[in-house]
Motif scaffolding. Structure first.
Motif, mmCIF file in Angstrom:
data_model
loop_
_atom_site.group_PDB
_atom_site.id
_atom_site.type_symbol
_atom_site.label_atom_id
_atom_site.label_comp_id
_atom_site.label_asym_id
_atom_site.label_seq_id
_atom_site.Cartn_x
_atom_site.Cartn_y
_atom_site.Cartn_z
ATOM 1 N N LYS A 178 0.845 -1.195 0.000
ATOM 2 C CA LYS A 178 0.000 0.000 0.000
ATOM 3 C C LYS A 178 0.882 1.247 0.000
ATOM 4 O O LYS A 178 1.946 1.271 0.621
ATOM 5 C CB LYS A 178 -0.927 0.008 1.212
ATOM 6 N N ILE A 179 0.425 2.275 -0.688
ATOM 7 C CA ILE A 179 1.232 3.478 -0.884
ATOM 8 C C ILE A 179 1.605 4.117 0.455
ATOM 9 O O ILE A 179 2.722 4.600 0.629
ATOM 10 C CB ILE A 179 0.496 4.466 -1.802
ATOM 11 N N ARG A 180 0.703 4.106 1.421
ATOM 12 C CA ARG A 180 1.008 4.729 2.712
ATOM 13 C C ARG A 180 2.123 4.013 3.462
ATOM 14 O O ARG A 180 2.719 4.588 4.374
ATOM 15 C CB ARG A 180 -0.244 4.815 3.582
ATOM 16 N N LYS A 181 2.412 2.775 3.085
ATOM 17 C CA LYS A 181 3.486 2.021 3.727
ATOM 18 C C LYS A 181 4.788 2.059 2.938
ATOM 19 O O LYS A 181 5.792 1.485 3.356
ATOM 20 C CB LYS A 181 3.062 0.567 3.933
ATOM 21 N N MET A 182 4.779 2.713 1.799
ATOM 22 C CA MET A 182 5.966 2.767 0.953
ATOM 23 C C MET A 182 6.982 3.764 1.485
ATOM 24 O O MET A 182 6.620 4.805 2.044
ATOM 25 C CB MET A 182 5.589 3.163 -0.482
ATOM 26 N N SER A 183 8.254 3.463 1.266
ATOM 27 C CA SER A 183 9.317 4.426 1.550
ATOM 28 C C SER A 183 9.288 5.525 0.501
ATOM 29 O O SER A 183 8.605 5.410 -0.531
ATOM 30 C CB SER A 183 10.678 3.733 1.518
ATOM 31 N N LYS A 184 10.044 6.595 0.744
ATOM 32 C CA LYS A 184 10.111 7.693 -0.230
ATOM 33 C C LYS A 184 10.642 7.200 -1.580
ATOM 34 O O LYS A 184 10.135 7.581 -2.634
ATOM 35 C CB LYS A 184 11.013 8.816 0.303
ATOM 36 N N GLY A 185 11.654 6.323 -1.529
ATOM 37 C CA GLY A 185 12.212 5.799 -2.771
ATOM 38 C C GLY A 185 11.213 4.970 -3.556
ATOM 39 O O GLY A 185 11.144 5.057 -4.786
ATOM 40 N N MET A 186 10.415 4.146 -2.854
ATOM 41 C CA MET A 186 9.392 3.344 -3.532
ATOM 42 C C MET A 186 8.330 4.227 -4.169
ATOM 43 O O MET A 186 7.908 3.991 -5.311
ATOM 44 C CB MET A 186 8.751 2.373 -2.540
ATOM 45 N N LYS A 187 7.895 5.247 -3.431
ATOM 46 C CA LYS A 187 6.894 6.172 -3.988
ATOM 47 C C LYS A 187 7.441 6.879 -5.221
ATOM 48 O O LYS A 187 6.706 7.100 -6.201
ATOM 49 C CB LYS A 187 6.483 7.204 -2.939
ATOM 50 N N GLN A 188 8.731 7.227 -5.175
ATOM 51 C CA GLN A 188 9.324 7.919 -6.319
ATOM 52 C C GLN A 188 9.373 7.004 -7.537
ATOM 53 O O GLN A 188 9.093 7.433 -8.663
ATOM 54 C CB GLN A 188 10.723 8.425 -5.964
ATOM 55 N N LYS A 189 9.724 5.743 -7.322
ATOM 56 C CA LYS A 189 9.758 4.800 -8.444
ATOM 57 C C LYS A 189 8.356 4.565 -8.996
ATOM 58 O O LYS A 189 8.173 4.483 -10.225
ATOM 59 C CB LYS A 189 10.404 3.484 -8.002
ATOM 60 N N LEU A 190 7.363 4.482 -8.120
ATOM 61 C CA LEU A 190 5.976 4.363 -8.584
ATOM 62 C C LEU A 190 5.591 5.568 -9.437
ATOM 63 O O LEU A 190 4.989 5.421 -10.504
ATOM 64 C CB LEU A 190 5.044 4.242 -7.376
#
Length: 293
Positions: A123-135
């Motif tokens: 889930k997006i709320r559990k993603m790190s900053k790097g994961m959100k950036q890659k998404l």
């Protein structure tokens, strides 16, 4: 493909962007450099049709960014500087939604996920900053648009992902895309961009070919002498302060490298170490020259 003509947007006296003009052609990457609050994001928001200018005109593909924003958005892949996505959705849910909105090629999405891998079931709320950036990067580029507006695109990425991102940009450039990228990360701008503009207090202070910008800036060097006495003598000659056996100085039109080398022939030099020849020196050079207070 991307054109700004004397765009001005004043939020308060001295705050906003003023008389901003530049063009980004297809098959090129244009760098937009400046500190926080300098006007980079405001300029990109005008191009996305999110703001109307007080004066001037912004167009993409010949369409007016404010009056024809629907047509503009169809041409543009946009990566905002602040990623804000629905926290309860998974990465896979978000990508599926984007694919339906843009009718993008699933094979292109898979190529991007292979290059920028992350756990799509999270889930997006559990993603790190790097994961959100890659998404956000995958979502932006899976659209396969002719124009990309990228605001701090590598924020939160590790060095490997940053390098992969630059490789991807090069592929998109070769495919004829027009790319406008703002960033604080100077080495990546020097590697990726063809031209760049530096913006300060909402005004462009210089625009040029990226390599011309680097060549025109001051270069910093450190010379290590055998003794402190020699370092002190040399420092007096060029008008700087020594630090034990080391002397650090900058070359420019007043003190050229050839002049320095001529001085150094009189000393026992142990080492000459140049600074990184990158955009950070250009940034410091032009911003320093721009100070008037």
């Amino acid at each position: 493909m991307i054109r700004l003509e004397h765009v001005t947007k004043e939020f308060a006296p001295g705050r906003g962007i003023f008389d901003v003009s530049f063009t980004v052609e297809s098959g090129t990457i244009f760098g937009f450099i400046g500190p926080n609050g300098s006007g980079k994001s405001t300029t990109l928001r005008h191009l996305m049709g999110l703001m109307a200018s007080d004066e001037g005109k912004a167009t993409i593909g010949g369409f007016d960014c404010w009056n024809q924003s629907k047509e503009v958005k169809q041409l543009v892949g946009y990566l905002p500087g602040e990623i804000s996505l629905p926290g309860d959705m998974t990465g896979a849910d978000m990508l599926h939604l984007m694919q339906q909105l843009h009718r993008s090629d699933p094979a292109r999405q898979q190529r991007l996920l292979k290059r920028f891998p992350f756990e799509t079931k999270t889930k997006i709320r559990k993603m790190s900053k790097g994961m959100k950036q890659k998404l956000a990067i995958v979502g932006c580029f899976m659209k396969d648009a002719p124009v990309y507006l990228l605001d701090e695109p590598t924020s939160g990425l590790d060095p490997l992902m940053q390098e992969r991102f630059l490789e991807w940009l090069e592929l998109e450039k070769r495919a004829g895309k027009a790319i406008l990228m703002s960033s604080h990360h100077f080495p990546e701008m020097e590697k990726a961009c063809d031209r760049a503009a530096l913006i300060k207090d909402g005004r462009i202070i210089v625009e040029a070919d990226i390599h011309e910008l680097v060549r025109s800036s001051r270069r910093e060097y450190t010379v290590v002498f055998r003794s402190e006495a020699e370092a002190a003598q040399f420092a007096v000659r060029i008008g700087v302060e020594p630090k034990r056996e080391e002397v650090r100085f900058q070359t420019d039109e007043r003190l050229t490298l050839n002049q320095v080398i001529a001085h150094l022939t009189h000393y026992d030099v142990q080492l000459i170490r140049p600074s990184a020849d990158d955009l950070e020196q250009v940034f410091l050079h032009y911003y320093g020259e721009g100070e008037t207070s």
